[in-house]
Design an enzyme around this catalytic site. Sequence first.
Site, PDB file in Angstrom:
ATOM      1  N   PRO A  95       0.829  -1.212   0.000  1.00 32.11           N
ATOM      2  CA  PRO A  95       0.000   0.000   0.000  1.00 32.11           C
ATOM      3  C   PRO A  95       0.864   1.264   0.000  1.00 32.11           C
ATOM      4  O   PRO A  95       1.880   1.308   0.696  1.00 32.11           O
ATOM      5  CB  PRO A  95      -0.839  -0.114   1.281  1.00 32.11           C
ATOM      6  N   GLY A  99       3.709   3.610   5.155  1.00 34.76           N
ATOM      7  CA  GLY A  99       4.736   3.290   6.143  1.00 34.76           C
ATOM      8  C   GLY A  99       5.458   1.995   5.852  1.00 34.76           C
ATOM      9  O   GLY A  99       6.315   1.575   6.617  1.00 34.76           O
ATOM     10  N   GLY A 101       7.204   1.465   3.064  1.00 31.45           N
ATOM     11  CA  GLY A 101       8.338   1.695   2.159  1.00 31.45           C
ATOM     12  C   GLY A 101       8.022   1.404   0.705  1.00 31.45           C
ATOM     13  O   GLY A 101       8.884   0.957  -0.050  1.00 31.45           O
ATOM     14  N   SER A 102       6.781   1.701   0.313  1.00 28.39           N
ATOM     15  CA  SER A 102       6.397   1.410  -1.073  1.00 28.39           C
ATOM     16  C   SER A 102       7.244   2.203  -2.079  1.00 28.39           C
ATOM     17  O   SER A 102       7.710   1.656  -3.078  1.00 28.39           O
ATOM     18  CB  SER A 102       4.894   1.654  -1.244  1.00 28.39           C
ATOM     19  N   SER A 103       7.482   3.480  -1.811  1.00 29.62           N
ATOM     20  CA  SER A 103       8.252   4.281  -2.781  1.00 29.62           C
ATOM     21  C   SER A 103       9.680   3.740  -2.892  1.00 29.62           C
ATOM     22  O   SER A 103      10.232   3.635  -3.991  1.00 29.62           O
ATOM     23  CB  SER A 103       8.260   5.760  -2.405  1.00 29.62           C
ATOM     24  N   ALA A 104      10.266   3.354  -1.755  1.00 27.24           N
ATOM     25  CA  ALA A 104      11.633   2.827  -1.803  1.00 27.24           C
ATOM     26  C   ALA A 104      11.671   1.496  -2.553  1.00 27.24           C
ATOM     27  O   ALA A 104      12.563   1.269  -3.377  1.00 27.24           O
ATOM     28  CB  ALA A 104      12.170   2.642  -0.383  1.00 27.24           C
ATOM     29  N   ALA A 105      10.687   0.627  -2.286  1.00 26.86           N
ATOM     30  CA  ALA A 105      10.676  -0.684  -2.950  1.00 26.86           C
ATOM     31  C   ALA A 105      10.531  -0.519  -4.466  1.00 26.86           C
ATOM     32  O   ALA A 105      11.191  -1.222  -5.243  1.00 26.86           O
ATOM     33  CB  ALA A 105       9.556  -1.554  -2.389  1.00 26.86           C
ATOM     34  N   ASP A 146      14.726   2.616   4.473  1.00 30.57           N
ATOM     35  CA  ASP A 146      13.737   1.957   3.599  1.00 30.57           C
ATOM     36  C   ASP A 146      14.413   1.308   2.390  1.00 30.57           C
ATOM     37  O   ASP A 146      14.204   0.123   2.104  1.00 30.57           O
ATOM     38  CB  ASP A 146      12.689   2.966   3.103  1.00 30.57           C
TER      39      ASP A 146
HETATM   40  C1  MEV Z   1       9.818   6.134   6.999  1.00 31.54           C
HETATM   41  O1  MEV Z   1       9.550   4.835   6.517  1.00 31.54           O
HETATM   42  C2  MEV Z   1      10.603   6.058   8.248  1.00 31.54           C
HETATM   43  C3  MEV Z   1      11.031   7.404   8.821  1.00 31.54           C
HETATM   44  O2  MEV Z   1      11.949   7.100   9.902  1.00 31.54           O
HETATM   45  C4  MEV Z   1      11.731   8.262   7.801  1.00 31.54           C
HETATM   46  C5  MEV Z   1      13.085   7.725   7.360  1.00 31.54           C
HETATM   47  O3  MEV Z   1      13.679   6.907   8.055  1.00 31.54           O
HETATM   48  O4  MEV Z   1      13.543   8.150   6.300  1.00 31.54           O
HETATM   49  C6  MEV Z   1       9.870   8.173   9.414  1.00 31.54           C
END
Ligand code: MEV
Length: 316
Positions: A95, A99, A101-105, A146
């Site tokens: 999703p 939170g 990490g979709s954009s990073a993945a 991420d």
């Molecule tokens: C985001 O997935 C996690 C945060 O700690 C930001 C980051 O680590 O870049 C909020």
Amino acid sequence: MVYCSIAPAKLILLGEHFVVMGKPALATAVDLYAKVCIERSDEKWIESSNLGEKTRIDSQGVPEKFRQFQLIAKMVEEMAGVERGFYARINSDIPVSSGLGSSAAVSVAFTHALMGFYGVEPKLEEVNRVAYEAEKVVHGKPSGVDNTVSTYGGLLYYRKGVFKRVDTGVLDECTIVIVDTRIRRDTGQVVRKVLDLISRDDVFEKIYDIAEIIVEKALDAVSKRDLHRLSILINVNHGLLEAIGVTNYETEYAVHRLKELGALASKISGAGLGGVVYGLFNKPIDKSLFKEAFDKKGFGYYIVKPVSTGVKFASI
Ligand code: MEV
């Protein structure tokens, strides 16, 4: 020829936000994946089935949400020493803005597939370096956790760009349940809000120091298979996230419902203010248990497993 790569989502077990300021985090890759497939074309196209949009990234006026792909393409083309047209299809079961990490993945999978497409050996160190630059375009001040988890997979102890792979220890005996409040928010904005808050009083320095101690102790609890102690530490970590202002009514609802349903620990994972919460159970759980608690709220829920492998080539 089509080049496809998949990269896993990340779940931060402890340490989000504090990690942005150089404190450690403990995070694992989990079995939800972003997939990117790339083939030859005349121009450079990105199509995202999740966003329901496609755009050219080799022309003027690339929409902001696609700019990271422009940067990745430029960096990979510099490595390859050539430039070609391509069509990239993104498909992800992670999703977005939640939170996990979709954009990073997606950036990791895209970088890996594009390196394959250009005949550049996709060394993980290089994939991670490029994806980190892409994360800066998306979030402004990412810690790098991420993209690192998505690239390498496994359970990682991460701090300031350096990481160590950790045995999953007691996590092997647990069921991890993720509840998605489906409140979407911008990670970069939440991070900026936290940085602004902590600049207002030096009491936050102490909170950041405690966050560090908690992660160190949690690392020890994981390896000693001490679930009871790990759970206490995760719950305290959630309290610290409340202290830096990233919980809200919906995340608290999810945290408390998970505990009522038997979770030993539950906390926000990722940026907070919506997004996801996870619960740690000491036994196998049937997904139907969560129906009554979360369906009426419109929340999603997943039972996930840690995965030891990060980005890799995949079949179409
Ligand atoms: C985001 O997935 C996690 C945060 O700690 C930001 C980051 O680590 O870049 C909020």
